[in-house]
Enzyme design. Structure first.
Site, mmCIF file in Angstrom:
data_model
loop_
_atom_site.group_PDB
_atom_site.id
_atom_site.type_symbol
_atom_site.label_atom_id
_atom_site.label_comp_id
_atom_site.label_asym_id
_atom_site.label_seq_id
_atom_site.Cartn_x
_atom_site.Cartn_y
_atom_site.Cartn_z
ATOM 1 N N ASN A 43 17.219 10.494 -17.920
ATOM 2 C CA ASN A 43 18.650 11.119 -18.693
ATOM 3 C C ASN A 43 18.555 10.033 -19.834
ATOM 4 O O ASN A 43 18.526 8.643 -19.828
ATOM 5 C CB ASN A 43 19.734 10.745 -17.813
ATOM 6 N N HIS A 54 19.374 15.642 -19.943
ATOM 7 C CA HIS A 54 19.460 14.968 -18.703
ATOM 8 C C HIS A 54 17.892 14.874 -18.144
ATOM 9 O O HIS A 54 16.999 15.166 -18.875
ATOM 10 C CB HIS A 54 19.864 16.193 -17.685
ATOM 11 N N GLU A 56 16.013 16.076 -15.812
ATOM 12 C CA GLU A 56 15.212 17.158 -15.464
ATOM 13 C C GLU A 56 14.892 17.879 -17.014
ATOM 14 O O GLU A 56 13.877 18.313 -17.125
ATOM 15 C CB GLU A 56 16.075 18.372 -14.798
ATOM 16 N N SER A 81 20.838 15.505 -7.428
ATOM 17 C CA SER A 81 21.019 17.072 -7.409
ATOM 18 C C SER A 81 21.166 17.509 -9.001
ATOM 19 O O SER A 81 22.084 17.147 -9.668
ATOM 20 C CB SER A 81 21.981 17.506 -6.265
ATOM 21 N N CYS A 83 22.490 19.525 -12.112
ATOM 22 C CA CYS A 83 23.572 20.241 -12.727
ATOM 23 C C CYS A 83 23.191 21.399 -13.119
ATOM 24 O O CYS A 83 21.928 22.235 -12.873
ATOM 25 C CB CYS A 83 24.163 19.681 -14.022
ATOM 26 N N CYS A 86 20.388 22.230 -15.564
ATOM 27 C CA CYS A 86 18.907 21.504 -15.173
ATOM 28 C C CYS A 86 18.824 22.888 -14.173
ATOM 29 O O CYS A 86 17.435 23.298 -14.091
ATOM 30 C CB CYS A 86 19.191 20.416 -14.659
ATOM 31 N N ASP A 146 28.758 12.794 -19.051
ATOM 32 C CA ASP A 146 27.385 13.107 -18.540
ATOM 33 C C ASP A 146 27.500 14.585 -17.709
ATOM 34 O O ASP A 146 26.675 15.480 -18.045
ATOM 35 C CB ASP A 146 26.750 12.227 -17.841
#
Length: 151
Positions: A43, A54, A56, A81, A83, A86, A146
């Protein structure tokens, strides 16, 4: 955790640590294809002044342009985990499996991913939980920003 997942997970965790050291949100990711780490990311919203970097999405961006067949035989490792943004990236590129470091701090998209045939495995890693807990305690407003919410 499966032995074959250790390399990808450790690469993602290393990115999360680096992000924390840089003053960013401590979330890291790694894309692994047939046992080889293709790319990592973290991130970097704070570091780059970005709305969408982010862990990912940074990882996928760092992977560069890849053939669809590569994504469809890869695994995405992430320390938190995903969002919905992503998760959408995972679905767009047909990544069949996501390994999640922890989902106690945040979970929004795992059922969406599973509903679309993605295998989601949650490790529930203590270090991932600790990184996020410390970050949120020290930077609550940045955390809410975020994840697109108001604290």
């Amino acid at each position: 955790m499966r032995t074959e997942d250790r390399q990808g997970f450790e690469a993602a965790l290393s990115e999360a640590r680096t992000g924390r050291e840089e003053g960013g949100v401590p979330i890291g990711a790694a894309l692994v294809h047939e046992g080889r780490v293709l790319a990592t990311g973290r991130n970097r919203r704070v570091q780059l002044g970005s709305a969408i970097r982010h862990g990912e999405t940074d990882c996928i961006e760092n992977a560069g342009r890849l053939a669809a067949t590569v994504y469809r035989r890869s695994v995405l490792y992430t320390t938190l985990s995903p969002c919905f943004m992503c998760a959408g990236t995972v679905l767009l590129y047909g990544i069949p499996r996501v390994v999640v470091g922890e989902n106690r701090t945040f979970e929004a998209s795992e059922s969406l991913l599973r509903d679309h045939g993605v295998q989601v495995d949650v490790v529930d890693d203590e270090e991932c939980r600790g990184l996020m807990a410390a970050f949120i305690r020290e930077n609550p407003q940045l955390w809410w920003e975020d994840i697109g919410e108001e604290g």
